[in-house]
Scaffold this active site. Structure first.
Site, short mmCIF file in Angstrom:
data_model
loop_
_atom_site.label_atom_id
_atom_site.label_comp_id
_atom_site.label_asym_id
_atom_site.label_seq_id
_atom_site.Cartn_x
_atom_site.Cartn_y
_atom_site.Cartn_z
N LYS A 118 0.92 -1.08 -0.15
CA LYS A 118 0.05 0.13 -0.14
C LYS A 118 0.85 1.28 -0.04
O LYS A 118 2.16 1.08 0.50
CB LYS A 118 -0.99 0.19 1.30
CG LYS A 118 -2.07 0.72 1.06
CD LYS A 118 -3.30 0.16 0.26
CE LYS A 118 -4.60 0.74 0.07
NZ LYS A 118 -5.55 -0.04 -0.19
N ASP A 160 -6.77 4.42 -4.59
CA ASP A 160 -7.56 4.29 -3.27
C ASP A 160 -7.99 5.67 -3.01
O ASP A 160 -8.47 6.42 -3.92
CB ASP A 160 -6.57 3.80 -2.23
CG ASP A 160 -7.13 3.24 -1.15
OD1 ASP A 160 -7.95 2.25 -0.84
OD2 ASP A 160 -7.09 3.97 0.00
#
Ligand code: NAD
Length: 433
Positions: A123, A163
């Protein structure tokens, strides 16, 4: 069809502790520890899997529109790569912390394993307030961030995706920056990019569509008809707005939606297409005609069949879990429910489709996109959606099987499945040197 298994896993979490630890990475570790206990994992392997493989922090100097330079902080965390290249989104938000990114990276490892994709987990995050930045500032920040993390990304290494507050345009800038650096077009370095540069048909709806497929299965378990079921959705961005639209197409009734400024409620139903058009104009769903205003907290406690958190972490906690009235919660967001809230919900018989399953449709179509890029051969949207459906339904069945085998609630079952798959990959590869 088996009924919902209400058995709660052995409490690794002290039961009903008076205060909850809301640090996302510690929460991710608690969730992992629970599965490791069930699987009786070797202590060395536990240590490895509790810790991210690599944490990179970068300073991102950006020339602002007013001529001044501002240095932003960014992270890229790779949690595990035993099953394949690291994979995970990039978040822009003022509250990004390294522990949040570490948690999100770990959740990606478990998510890709739950749906059985040949990926690890990663991430990225940049501490910034994208709502207060111009498009030019966002582009310069994105390109400098991409250049700073360039040594550790690549189609075979680590593949970012959108995201919170990043989108297809953000991915296009990263793809271009990376391609300029390596000297050739490299579409496989990111997913969720525009179709015109190697994106996949169906990617923009994929997280919402995957959520729909697993909720259809959860409805069968709970013996609820999706047609006519009342649905409340927190968060109305990429994921929440697609969820609203796709569930409405299946004749579910969207009774409430919200965003960072608050929510709206109409027990007779809200038309998602009108809400999307209203939000495009007004910047929020709040104030939408034909629905009354409610807060985000009130939305979570509404009487409804299906509750879909699609915003941020830690919104269902010990503080409000007891007020939840939904029969099914589908976690389109990552990390919306704390471990203590999980216990309360399990005791109430709420079927929680965990994030690592409920929102895995996004990474699944990202995987399809990457496979199409590597082959230079692109698929029709029908093919994408039908392959997505089979991956999601098979993953739901695997998790349901794990629930029956271990007599645990769905999150524990998904973790046992995922951690087991990663542990097997680690074991068969062995420890270098
Ligand atoms: P987004 O930026 O498009 O939308 C986020 C939405 O949440 C916005 O409507 C925003 O107003 C709302 N929001 C922000 N703060 C809020 C608050 N405090 N209360 C209520 N609403 C709030 O982001 P997204 O891509 O839709 O991601 C939403 C969630 O889904 C995140 O948890 C993300 O990690 C997860 N997710 C996204 C994808 C994807 O493909 N984009 C895939 C898997 C999981």
């Amino acid at each position: 069809m088996a009924t919902v298994v209400k058995t709660v896993p052995q409490p690794v979490v002290p039961r009903m502790a008076p205060r909850e630890d809301l640090n996302p990475f510690r929460i991710a570790q608690i969730q992992f520890d629970m599965a490791a206990e069930y699987l009786k994992l070797d202590p060395g392997l536990r240590q490895i899997l509790r810790t991210p493989k690599r944490v990179m922090e970068v300073a991102i100097p950006v020339k602002l529109d007013n001529g001044q330079v501002k240095v932003f902080t960014g992270f890229r965390v790779q949690h595990n790569v035993a099953r394949g290249p690291a994979k995970g989104g990039l978040r822009y938000h003022p509250n990004v912390t390294v522990d949040e990114v570490k948690a999100l990276a770990a959740w990606m490892t478990w998510k890709t394993a739950t749906v059985n994709l040949p990926y690890g987990g990663a991430k990225g995050g940049v501490v910034c307030d994208p709502k207060r930045m111009s498009k030019g500032e966002l582009e310069r920040m994105t390109r400098r961030y991409a250049a700073e993390i360039q040594p550790i990304i690549g189609p075979e290494v680590d593949i970012p995706a959108p995201d919170v507050y990043t989108d297809a345009q953000t991915m296009a800038w990263i793809m271009d920056t990376y391609s300029m650096t390596v000297g050739h077009a490299s579409p496989g370095v990111v997913t969720g990019k525009p179709v015109s540069i190697g994106g996949s048909e169906g990617r923009s709806d994929a997280t919402g569509r995957g959520c729909l497929y697993v909720v259809e299965e959860a409805c069968k378990v709970k013996k609820i008809s999706l047609r006519g079921a009342s649905v409340a959705i927190q968060g109305f961005g990429n994921v929440g707005s697609a969820v609203a639209r796709l569930f409405a197409e299946k004749k579910a009734k969207i009774v409430a939606i919200s965003d960072s400024r608050g929510g709206v409620h109409n027990p007779r139903g809200i038309d998602p297409l009108r809400a999307i058009r209203y939000k495009e104009r007004a910047g929020t769903v709040v104030g939408m005609p034909g629905a009354s205003r409610i807060s985000n907290d009130e939305l979570l406690a509404l009487k409804c069949d299906i509750l879909i958190p699609a915003a941020l972490e830690n919104v269902i906690t010990l503080h409000n879990a007891d007020q939840i009235k939904a029969k099914i919660i589908a976690e389109a967001a990552n990390g919306p429910t704390t471990p203590h809230a999980d216990e309360v919900l399990a005791r109430k018989g709420v079927f929680v489709v965990p994030d690592i399953l409920a929102n895995a449709g996004g990474v699944t179509v990202s995987y399809f996109e990457w496979a199409q890029d590597l082959q230079g051969f692109f698929w029709q949207v029908q093919e994408v959606n039908s392959k997505l459906e089979s991956v999601m339904k098979r993953a739901f069945n695997d998790v349901h099987e794990s629930m029956r085998k271990f007599h645990v609630y769905p999150r524990a079952a998904a973790y046992i499945l995922a951690v087991g798959r990663v542990a097997e990959a680690m074991t068969v590869r062995g420890l270098f040197p």
